[in-house]
Design a protein around this motif. Sequence first.
Motif, short mmCIF file in Angstrom:
data_model
loop_
_atom_site.label_atom_id
_atom_site.label_comp_id
_atom_site.label_asym_id
_atom_site.label_seq_id
_atom_site.Cartn_x
_atom_site.Cartn_y
_atom_site.Cartn_z
N ASN C 326 4.09 -1.91 18.95
CA ASN C 326 4.86 -2.81 19.80
C ASN C 326 5.07 -4.18 19.18
O ASN C 326 5.35 -5.15 19.86
CB ASN C 326 4.17 -2.95 21.16
N ILE C 327 4.90 -4.26 17.89
CA ILE C 327 5.04 -5.54 17.20
C ILE C 327 6.49 -6.02 17.29
O ILE C 327 7.43 -5.22 17.35
CB ILE C 327 4.62 -5.39 15.71
N ASP C 328 6.64 -7.32 17.35
CA ASP C 328 7.95 -7.97 17.30
C ASP C 328 8.67 -7.45 16.06
O ASP C 328 8.15 -7.52 14.95
CB ASP C 328 7.68 -9.48 17.18
N SER C 329 9.90 -6.95 16.23
CA SER C 329 10.58 -6.32 15.10
C SER C 329 10.79 -7.28 13.94
O SER C 329 10.86 -6.87 12.79
CB SER C 329 11.92 -5.74 15.56
N ALA C 330 10.83 -8.57 14.24
CA ALA C 330 11.04 -9.56 13.18
C ALA C 330 9.80 -9.70 12.29
O ALA C 330 9.87 -10.26 11.21
CB ALA C 330 11.38 -10.90 13.79
N LYS C 331 8.67 -9.19 12.78
CA LYS C 331 7.44 -9.38 12.01
C LYS C 331 7.07 -8.16 11.17
O LYS C 331 6.10 -8.21 10.41
CB LYS C 331 6.29 -9.66 12.97
N VAL C 332 7.84 -7.07 11.33
CA VAL C 332 7.43 -5.83 10.68
C VAL C 332 7.32 -6.00 9.16
O VAL C 332 6.36 -5.54 8.54
CB VAL C 332 8.40 -4.69 11.03
N ASP C 333 8.30 -6.69 8.56
CA ASP C 333 8.28 -6.86 7.11
C ASP C 333 7.04 -7.61 6.66
O ASP C 333 6.38 -7.23 5.69
CB ASP C 333 9.54 -7.59 6.64
N ALA C 334 6.72 -8.67 7.38
CA ALA C 334 5.53 -9.45 7.05
C ALA C 334 4.28 -8.59 7.18
O ALA C 334 3.38 -8.63 6.34
CB ALA C 334 5.44 -10.66 7.97
N ALA C 335 4.23 -7.76 8.24
CA ALA C 335 3.07 -6.90 8.47
C ALA C 335 2.92 -5.90 7.33
O ALA C 335 1.81 -5.62 6.86
CB ALA C 335 3.21 -6.18 9.81
N LYS C 336 4.04 -5.36 6.87
CA LYS C 336 3.97 -4.40 5.77
C LYS C 336 3.54 -5.07 4.46
O LYS C 336 2.85 -4.47 3.64
CB LYS C 336 5.32 -3.69 5.61
N LYS C 337 3.94 -6.33 4.30
CA LYS C 337 3.48 -7.10 3.14
C LYS C 337 1.96 -7.20 3.14
O LYS C 337 1.30 -7.10 2.11
CB LYS C 337 4.08 -8.52 3.18
N TRP C 338 1.42 -7.44 4.33
CA TRP C 338 -0.04 -7.54 4.48
C TRP C 338 -0.71 -6.22 4.08
O TRP C 338 -1.67 -6.21 3.31
CB TRP C 338 -0.37 -7.91 5.93
N LEU C 339 -0.17 -5.13 4.55
CA LEU C 339 -0.74 -3.83 4.23
C LEU C 339 -0.70 -3.58 2.73
O LEU C 339 -1.65 -3.07 2.14
CB LEU C 339 0.04 -2.72 4.96
N ASP C 340 0.42 -3.95 2.13
CA ASP C 340 0.59 -3.79 0.70
C ASP C 340 -0.44 -4.63 -0.05
O ASP C 340 -1.06 -4.19 -1.01
CB ASP C 340 2.00 -4.28 0.32
N PHE C 341 -0.62 -5.86 0.45
CA PHE C 341 -1.51 -6.79 -0.22
C PHE C 341 -2.96 -6.32 -0.21
O PHE C 341 -3.66 -6.40 -1.22
CB PHE C 341 -1.40 -8.18 0.42
N VAL C 342 -3.44 -5.84 0.93
CA VAL C 342 -4.87 -5.52 1.05
C VAL C 342 -5.27 -4.38 0.13
O VAL C 342 -6.45 -4.19 -0.16
CB VAL C 342 -5.30 -5.21 2.49
N ALA C 343 -4.29 -3.59 -0.33
CA ALA C 343 -4.61 -2.50 -1.25
C ALA C 343 -4.25 -2.87 -2.69
O ALA C 343 -4.08 -1.99 -3.52
CB ALA C 343 -3.88 -1.23 -0.82
N SER C 344 -4.11 -4.17 -2.97
CA SER C 344 -3.78 -4.59 -4.32
C SER C 344 -5.06 -4.90 -5.11
O SER C 344 -6.12 -5.11 -4.51
CB SER C 344 -2.90 -5.84 -4.27
N GLU C 345 -4.93 -4.96 -6.42
CA GLU C 345 -6.09 -5.27 -7.24
C GLU C 345 -6.63 -6.66 -6.92
O GLU C 345 -7.83 -6.91 -6.89
CB GLU C 345 -5.73 -5.19 -8.73
N LYS C 346 -5.72 -7.59 -6.63
CA LYS C 346 -6.13 -8.96 -6.33
C LYS C 346 -7.05 -9.00 -5.09
O LYS C 346 -8.10 -9.61 -5.09
CB LYS C 346 -4.87 -9.81 -6.09
N ALA C 347 -6.61 -8.28 -4.04
CA ALA C 347 -7.43 -8.22 -2.83
C ALA C 347 -8.75 -7.55 -3.14
O ALA C 347 -9.81 -7.97 -2.66
CB ALA C 347 -6.68 -7.48 -1.73
N GLY C 348 -8.69 -6.48 -3.97
CA GLY C 348 -9.91 -5.76 -4.33
C GLY C 348 -10.92 -6.67 -5.01
O GLY C 348 -12.11 -6.63 -4.70
N VAL C 349 -10.44 -7.53 -5.91
CA VAL C 349 -11.34 -8.44 -6.61
C VAL C 349 -11.95 -9.44 -5.64
O VAL C 349 -13.16 -9.72 -5.67
CB VAL C 349 -10.58 -9.15 -7.75
N GLU C 350 -11.11 -9.97 -4.76
CA GLU C 350 -11.61 -10.95 -3.77
C GLU C 350 -12.70 -10.32 -2.90
O GLU C 350 -13.72 -10.93 -2.60
CB GLU C 350 -10.47 -11.45 -2.87
N LEU C 351 -12.48 -9.08 -2.47
CA LEU C 351 -13.47 -8.38 -1.63
C LEU C 351 -14.74 -8.09 -2.42
O LEU C 351 -15.85 -8.26 -1.92
CB LEU C 351 -12.88 -7.08 -1.09
#
Lengths: 324, 298, 437
Positions: C326-351
């Motif tokens: 039920n997310i605001d449709s205008a936020k979907v792209d941003a939300a997908k960016k977040w999902l993409d980011f958390v599975a990146s090497e950069k996020a992995g190193v930070e974690l």
Amino acid sequence: MSEVVAEAALVEGKTQAGVRYRAKDKTPRSRRSKLRLRNTLLGWSFIAPNFIGFALLTLLPILALFYVSFTDWNAFGQANWIGLDNFRRLFTKEPNFEIALKNTLYYTVLHVPLTMAASLGLAILLNRKLKGVTFFRTAAFFPYICSIVAVAVVWNALFHPEYGPINEVLRFIGIDDPPRWTVSKEWAMPAVVIVGTWREMGYYMLLYLAGLQTIPREQYEAASLDGASSWQQFLYVTWPGLRPQTFFIAVMLTIGSMKVFDLVLVMTDGGPGTATLVLSQLIWNKSFKETGQFGYASSIAVVLFVICLVFTLVQFFVNKRNQK
Amino acid sequence: MTTLALDRPFKRPTTRRKVRSTLVRVLLYICLAAVAVFLLLPFFWMVVSSLKRDIDVFSVPIQWIPDAFRWEHYQEIWGVEPWKGSSMLDWLRNTLILSVVVTFLQVLTGSFAAYGFSRIRFPGRDVLFLGYIATIAVPWQAYMVPQFLLMSQAGLVDTLWSMIVLQAFGAFGVFLMKQFYETIPEELSESARIDGLSEYGIWARIMVPLTGPAIASLALLTFVNTWNDYLGPRIYLRSPENFTIQLGLQLFRSNPDVATRWDLLFTGSVLSVLPIAIIFLAGQKYFVEGIATSGMKS
Amino acid sequence: MKMQKALALGIAAVIAISLAGCSSDDPSTDPNGSATGPVELTVSGWSLSTTPEFQVLADAFMAENQDIKVVIKEYDAADYETLMLTDMSAGTAPDIITIKQAKFTSLWVQGGQLLDVSDVVAGLGPEVSGSSSYVVDGASYAVAYRQDHWVLFYNKDLFDQAGVAYPDGTWTWDDYATAAKALSAALGQGVFGTYEHSWQSTLQGFANTQSPGANPSLVLNGEDYGYMKPYYERVLDLQASGAQESYANLTTNKLTYQGQFGKQFAAMLPMGSWYVATLTSQQASGDADGFAWGIAPIPQYDSSTTGLDKMPVTFGDPTGFAINKNIDSAKVDAAKKWLDFVASEKAGVELAKIGIVSSVSTSAVTEAYFAMPGIATDDLSKFAMSAHKTGPENPVSLNIQEIQSILNEAHSAIMSESGSVDSELAIARDKIKLILS
């Protein structure tokens, strides 16, 4: 105000408790319906402040629950009417329903009489002028206000099969093979009942204590003058005088026992196996813990409700009959 | 039961009786002391645990006396914020507000409604009353979601108001008070009616004063139940600044991997029991020496 | 009159429910269409003061995406799913829903609460694991950001003291049991060879993933749970011989594995990899004793999967992020960016820097992980952390929770020795059959 009280006491001294109000018999027939209307309005004016809040916040959700029990509602989205499917599933395809029902009834049958006897005994014991009685009354209430986690830890330690003090005492008095309490299927429920009784007796003691104050002393004096023994005084003065409290306690205790939840959760979590699994836990499991089947969980609540209602109605009518 | 008559010596006791009664009294004290130990054991354990190191709280077998008494926990707990912006003082304040308001409303509306149920005859009264009791039989877990939806629509979620309206209008108080009103002879109200008192006047000037012990116990029980409620606040109160004491204390163990502080949890538990114990002690005479009886003595 | 009143109230209640249902079905209306200015994303999290992972991810993400503001909505960890469920039903859940326990995925998907993010998952590289736990009917609903798996912790000091050889990566469960008994015998009073926590997964998780012919449907089909028997017989034997604390003690005293291993009451501990971060921080703070420890691969069913040249089989569930349907449709792209980011090497190193086992396994992430102060850095520990074949603790299915619940009943009955292994497993089988029929 003190005058009213004094006057009230005077009247009370003279009359027998329990005489019914017969105002309407003195009223002429023609004015009866008018009086009825007046009484209805009057009655509702007393009930309304509580009833409005109650109807909105308790009654309405409960009616919704009844509706939901005939649907497949899963806490989100639409509730589709599926008739009796939930109940059919409950009675034919739920392996733990019969077990939980039996366990709940087992708990209730043991817990209600035990707690009533213990709380009444405590109340009579502590209803006297005695040095330090205040301390003892407070102590009796402590189990109820103590953190339930602490209660579970201490009782589990007391019940410990190998080095728990309870079993040490049992071995000392010659029982070589004492129960394994919370880790045995047979003894886990009695153990929970014991803790439940221990925890709640102070709570109900308070109600009995308050009830004992409503019994006029004159009745004891009269009984004593007639040469009644203490036991007879209890039987003919105390017990009948406590009837309204006993009814209240019986109803609340029965319903409370049927709904027992957090105590079981912290003591045994339904185990070992399903030895202490109770209906409220099944409701919780089916709704929040497992699969969000709120429609289905509601049907269990409805069954629990019907059983409680039957118990309450029986107690209600027994009480009504004794009242006459 | 022999001791029942002890407080009311109508005949002068003989010496033999005196000896017997002293003996009974000593035995009684021994019994009571044993029972009291048994009743206070978990509380004692709580106190002991609050003085231990966190890691020593649960041990096999139970350690009843800690190696060192860490009284500093009782100082530390006031400064800890297990959830940023929320500490013991906030929880106590919220819980106190809730308990006082809920108790006041429950006693007031409950005893008022009970008068309607016990003293005024009108059609449908008994059915309605049974309906009240019947709702007690429904476990709260079963209808908390529909209730949450209603409250959410009303915009009350995450306010103390949600807990107040939720707990203040229960059937419990109505039922309890009705049972006590039934012990008051009808003749009292009738003579008051002849004196020209309205039904409201009878409630205020006869029923309420005569049911002192009942009101006191209802108030105490409501207070305790509100004070110790966990699941209700858990669902409705989300912001840490609205937390009650029971929610706050759970924060000491809600992260099972890192943050478990059983020592502080039990320190807080001990502190949270104290106000109730004090109220109970202070309210003693109202539970037991109700105005009904004291009025009768004069 | 009474009847009518009751009916009216009932109808009102039903309306209230369906209203709430509708309102949460509709995506919140958005008159402006595309958003101007920074987009605000709400993310659910828990215990922020002690679980810094959410803030770490948010900070790293916002540094990269200046136009997106991430706000973490804190929930209580202990009742996370209950609170999330009530929020979802009232339509007040955050934009990004963190899946704390993978087994809730099916329920939330079935309830229409999660957005299909198959496109994001399809774009992830092979180095990212765990997202298969969020596949329902062929569609993906979340991206894993951490992926824990079970390993064997051992106390080197106690092993030395007892004169028992360290685990070498070749252990089967029988070797482990032999070592546990030897340790108990040598260490004596009050110190146990091993500590197996009271959870059902401590045994059943391995039985489900390591047994011959194991696959996710093994636990789901309700055919026969006899394959769990060797695991139970072994632990009952360990209890009886005093090499492991009894289940009665475990449950009646609410023993914690952190206390038992951290205070050296047990020389070994099979546990999830999340405990690495806990142990290092507790040793640093003094809550745990300062002893030398190591990580070994979890013991295996038989020697076919042991040795440093093989992949040890273990189990574990990921933690992931999903998008609120039920997310605001205008936020979907941003939300997908977040999902993409958390599975990146950069996020992995930070974690990895804060001791969390990321779902991303690259050499940079592993390096950052073993750079953490206080961590065991011997070769076997590195092998145990990086080489493993991890099966799901909870295979994706709507019935999984009911099945796990029944198997847990069997677990408590067997472990407390109030029922025999055979009969309890048979009871569980019959109950599960009844539910599945």
